[in-house]
Design a protein around this motif. Sequence first.
Motif, short mmCIF file in Angstrom:
data_model
loop_
_atom_site.label_atom_id
_atom_site.label_comp_id
_atom_site.label_asym_id
_atom_site.label_seq_id
_atom_site.Cartn_x
_atom_site.Cartn_y
_atom_site.Cartn_z
N LEU A 5 -5.61 -36.84 13.00
CA LEU A 5 -6.73 -36.75 13.99
C LEU A 5 -7.66 -37.74 14.52
O LEU A 5 -7.58 -38.60 15.38
N ALA A 6 -8.03 -38.10 13.21
CA ALA A 6 -9.00 -39.14 13.15
C ALA A 6 -8.21 -40.73 13.78
O ALA A 6 -8.60 -41.06 15.31
N ARG A 7 -7.37 -40.84 13.10
CA ARG A 7 -6.13 -42.29 13.98
C ARG A 7 -5.47 -42.01 15.10
O ARG A 7 -5.16 -42.61 15.52
N ILE A 8 -5.37 -40.60 15.83
CA ILE A 8 -4.86 -40.54 16.75
C ILE A 8 -6.58 -40.66 18.08
O ILE A 8 -6.61 -41.89 18.84
N HIS A 9 -7.20 -40.17 17.80
CA HIS A 9 -8.80 -40.84 18.19
C HIS A 9 -8.88 -41.90 18.00
O HIS A 9 -10.10 -42.57 18.83
N ALA A 10 -9.24 -42.67 16.90
CA ALA A 10 -9.12 -44.57 16.60
C ALA A 10 -8.51 -44.69 17.56
O ALA A 10 -8.64 -45.95 18.26
N ALA A 11 -6.92 -44.63 17.39
CA ALA A 11 -6.36 -45.31 18.72
C ALA A 11 -6.58 -45.03 20.38
O ALA A 11 -6.49 -46.01 20.48
N PHE A 12 -6.82 -44.41 20.86
CA PHE A 12 -7.17 -44.07 21.71
C PHE A 12 -8.38 -45.18 21.70
O PHE A 12 -8.52 -45.41 22.81
N ALA A 13 -9.99 -44.70 21.02
CA ALA A 13 -10.74 -45.81 21.25
C ALA A 13 -10.57 -47.23 21.44
O ALA A 13 -11.11 -48.02 22.16
N ASP A 14 -9.80 -47.52 20.63
CA ASP A 14 -9.05 -49.08 20.33
C ASP A 14 -7.90 -49.37 22.06
O ASP A 14 -8.10 -50.66 22.11
N ALA A 15 -7.81 -48.86 22.17
CA ALA A 15 -7.01 -48.95 23.43
C ALA A 15 -8.11 -49.17 24.84
O ALA A 15 -7.40 -49.15 26.18
N GLY A 16 -9.03 -48.29 24.29
CA GLY A 16 -10.47 -48.16 25.29
C GLY A 16 -9.65 -47.24 26.48
O GLY A 16 -9.95 -46.82 27.71
N VAL A 17 -9.25 -46.37 26.10
CA VAL A 17 -8.51 -44.53 26.93
C VAL A 17 -9.59 -43.32 25.88
O VAL A 17 -9.82 -43.61 25.28
N THR A 18 -9.93 -42.23 27.19
CA THR A 18 -10.61 -41.32 26.58
C THR A 18 -8.51 -40.22 26.93
O THR A 18 -7.93 -40.49 28.12
N GLY A 19 -8.24 -39.70 25.11
CA GLY A 19 -7.48 -39.00 25.68
C GLY A 19 -7.30 -37.24 25.06
O GLY A 19 -7.90 -37.23 24.43
N ARG A 20 -6.66 -37.11 25.28
CA ARG A 20 -5.73 -35.89 25.43
C ARG A 20 -4.33 -35.30 25.05
O ARG A 20 -3.34 -35.83 25.86
N LEU A 21 -3.89 -34.85 23.82
CA LEU A 21 -3.28 -34.62 23.07
C LEU A 21 -2.45 -33.07 22.40
O LEU A 21 -3.92 -32.47 22.22
N HIS A 22 -1.50 -32.67 22.94
CA HIS A 22 -0.73 -32.01 22.13
C HIS A 22 0.65 -32.04 21.58
O HIS A 22 1.32 -32.38 22.76
#
Length: 290
Positions: A5-22
């Motif tokens: 989860l931490a890596r997913i949130h970091a990937a979203f932040a690095d790409a400049g997006v707000t992301g929602r995932l399931h």
Amino acid sequence: MTDALARIHAAFADAGVTGRLHALDIDSGAQLDAGADQPVCTASVHKLCLLVTLHEQAAAGVLDLTEQVECSPRDRTTGPTGVAAMLDGARLSLRDLAYLMMSVSDNAAADLLLHRVGLDAVNRTTARLGLARTLAVHTFGELLATIKEDAGPGGARSLADPLVVTRLRALDPARTNRSTPRDMTRLLAAVWRDEACTPEHGAAIRRILGLQVWPHRLASGFPFDDVHVAGKTGSLPTVRNEVGVVEYPDGGRYAVAVFTRTARTSALLPAADAVIGTAARLAVDALRAP
């Protein structure tokens, strides 16, 4: 899971997006939640709900998928692909319109199918499958019309203005076609388990989802010849989505739904597209970990 989860949130932040995932293991039920119950604008992802409804009605004998439909160039829903981009009249079966709707996200094909099936039927199907937070509010032509109206006299060029984008109803889940990442993985799991339709029609839905031509979002996270990705994208100004199923050669099947928003209004943001695949890969790897 916490590390993933931490890596997913970091990937979203690095790409400049707000992301929602399931992400969901279709067979074991194991899951990963990164904002899975947040309401999201589905955009063209909602075409999956229409596809399932079409096959549900075909299975019930309400319609015949080989039924021919006249695609007149007059009053045709606009779009850059498929029938929507064609200049002349055409005659296609319902199932071939469904292929265009899913493989190249043809808006005109989708609205021809909606005219045949009905918006209320789509909502009855999603309700029957327990997708309590999924709702179709308008056709794809009506969706595009709200964008045109909200953009004002500046037309498409004004969509580069962040202030204009903030007033688009199409980007407000309370006022447009909507769902949640969890609802979408539940729908995909129902299709892959043959719970949404009969096995014959479930197989047809899976085949069409596997024919989508876009490799730059979900599929980009799984660049392997022996891993199969079937999905449906959705795009609006600042919105990039994809939902799909990733199948491994050992039999593992994983439904993934990723919905993103970016503050930038640029139409071309490769990093924002690619992070959908990156986040999906991180989620699936976590579900496959011993």
